[in-house]
Design a protein around this motif. Structure first.
Motif, short mmCIF file in Angstrom:
data_model
loop_
_atom_site.label_atom_id
_atom_site.label_comp_id
_atom_site.label_asym_id
_atom_site.label_seq_id
_atom_site.Cartn_x
_atom_site.Cartn_y
_atom_site.Cartn_z
N TYR A 71 0.86 -1.17 0.00
CA TYR A 71 0.00 0.00 0.00
C TYR A 71 0.90 1.22 0.00
O TYR A 71 2.06 1.15 0.40
CB TYR A 71 -0.97 0.00 1.19
CG TYR A 71 -0.34 0.22 2.54
CD1 TYR A 71 -0.34 1.49 3.13
CD2 TYR A 71 0.26 -0.82 3.23
CE1 TYR A 71 0.24 1.69 4.36
CE2 TYR A 71 0.83 -0.63 4.48
CZ TYR A 71 0.82 0.63 5.04
OH TYR A 71 1.39 0.84 6.27
N TYR A 130 1.41 4.94 1.44
CA TYR A 130 0.98 5.82 2.53
C TYR A 130 1.54 7.22 2.32
O TYR A 130 2.56 7.41 1.67
CB TYR A 130 1.43 5.27 3.90
CG TYR A 130 2.93 5.15 4.03
CD1 TYR A 130 3.70 6.23 4.46
CD2 TYR A 130 3.59 3.97 3.71
CE1 TYR A 130 5.07 6.14 4.56
CE2 TYR A 130 4.97 3.87 3.81
CZ TYR A 130 5.70 4.96 4.24
OH TYR A 130 7.06 4.86 4.34
N TYR A 156 1.83 10.62 4.99
CA TYR A 156 1.55 11.22 6.30
C TYR A 156 1.35 12.72 6.16
O TYR A 156 1.77 13.33 5.18
CB TYR A 156 2.70 10.95 7.28
CG TYR A 156 2.94 9.49 7.56
CD1 TYR A 156 1.89 8.61 7.80
CD2 TYR A 156 4.23 8.98 7.59
CE1 TYR A 156 2.12 7.27 8.07
CE2 TYR A 156 4.47 7.63 7.86
CZ TYR A 156 3.41 6.79 8.10
OH TYR A 156 3.64 5.46 8.36
N THR A 201 -2.46 -3.09 13.31
CA THR A 201 -2.48 -1.65 13.03
C THR A 201 -1.94 -0.83 14.19
O THR A 201 -1.51 0.30 13.99
CB THR A 201 -3.92 -1.17 12.76
OG1 THR A 201 -4.71 -1.38 13.95
CG2 THR A 201 -4.54 -1.88 11.58
N TYR A 258 -8.41 -2.66 6.96
CA TYR A 258 -8.20 -1.31 7.46
C TYR A 258 -7.25 -0.52 6.54
O TYR A 258 -7.54 0.61 6.16
CB TYR A 258 -7.64 -1.34 8.88
CG TYR A 258 -7.16 0.02 9.32
CD1 TYR A 258 -8.07 0.99 9.75
CD2 TYR A 258 -5.81 0.37 9.25
CE1 TYR A 258 -7.64 2.26 10.11
CE2 TYR A 258 -5.38 1.64 9.62
CZ TYR A 258 -6.30 2.57 10.04
OH TYR A 258 -5.88 3.83 10.39
N LEU A 259 -6.12 -1.13 6.18
CA LEU A 259 -5.14 -0.44 5.34
C LEU A 259 -5.72 -0.13 3.96
O LEU A 259 -5.49 0.96 3.42
CB LEU A 259 -3.86 -1.26 5.21
CG LEU A 259 -3.03 -1.37 6.50
CD1 LEU A 259 -1.91 -2.38 6.33
CD2 LEU A 259 -2.49 -0.01 6.91
N ALA A 278 -8.93 0.28 3.25
CA ALA A 278 -9.97 1.30 3.41
C ALA A 278 -9.34 2.67 3.63
O ALA A 278 -9.85 3.69 3.16
CB ALA A 278 -10.89 0.95 4.58
N THR A 279 -8.20 2.70 4.33
CA THR A 279 -7.54 3.97 4.66
C THR A 279 -6.71 4.51 3.51
O THR A 279 -6.73 5.71 3.22
CB THR A 279 -6.63 3.78 5.90
OG1 THR A 279 -7.43 3.29 6.97
CG2 THR A 279 -5.97 5.09 6.31
N TYR A 280 -5.97 3.64 2.83
CA TYR A 280 -5.02 4.08 1.81
C TYR A 280 -5.42 3.72 0.39
O TYR A 280 -4.72 4.04 -0.56
CB TYR A 280 -3.63 3.51 2.10
CG TYR A 280 -3.09 4.01 3.42
CD1 TYR A 280 -2.56 5.29 3.54
CD2 TYR A 280 -3.11 3.20 4.55
CE1 TYR A 280 -2.07 5.75 4.74
CE2 TYR A 280 -2.62 3.67 5.77
CZ TYR A 280 -2.10 4.94 5.85
OH TYR A 280 -1.61 5.41 7.05
#
Length: 143
Positions: free
Chosen positions: A58, A60, A62, A88, A133-134, A136-138
């Motif tokens: 993935y 990312y 920040y 996570t 989670y990853l 959905a987030t990224y």
């Protein structure tokens, strides 16, 4: 901006396990984890940096502007323990650790002395939740 040290490499995963795992037990556990993650994630294993076996990726970014690619999940057969990169670190996911078994925690890394110390069914639930989670987030643009 500093360059990421942990990037995917072309190292052979089986060769890495045979060279890096310092005991026969750690080699056996690593090969079992390799099969477990391959089947569970559907992603091909790659060596990340000098010593992490990662599955999927993935991207990312920040708030600080630092960005890069990382494996969705992975592990490393380190001297002191098997390091599992499957959590996570978020409080809302802490309940997923409850029935995992015997382990120690780093910030978001789980350390296991031997694979029998953890419940693989619970580990599978944890891995899937982390990947979900990853993604959905990224985003799901992993490969």
């Amino acid at each position: 901006m500093a360059k990421n040290k942990t990037t995917a490499t072309d190292k052979d995963v089986l060769e890495f396990i045979n060279e890096f795992a310092d005991t026969e037990k750690k080699r056996k556990d690593s090969l079992e984890l390799l099969a477990f993650f391959n089947e569970l994630t559907g992603f091909e294993a790659k060596i990340w940096g000098p010593s992490i076996i990662g599955f999927g990726t993935y991207h990312y970014r920040y708030a600080s502007g630092h960005e890069g690619d990382a494996p969705l999940v992975g592990f490393s057969p380190r001297k002191s323990a098997l390091s599992l990169y499957v959590f996570t670190g978020l409080e809302e996911h802490a309940h997923l650790l409850r029935d995992l078994g015997k382990f120690k925690m780093g910030k978001a890394c789980i350390y296991v002395k031997k694979l029998e110390d953890v419940d693989l069914r619970q580990l599978a639930i944890l891995v899937k939740a982390t990947i979900n989670y990853l993604q959905a987030t990224y985003g799901k643009n992993q490969h």
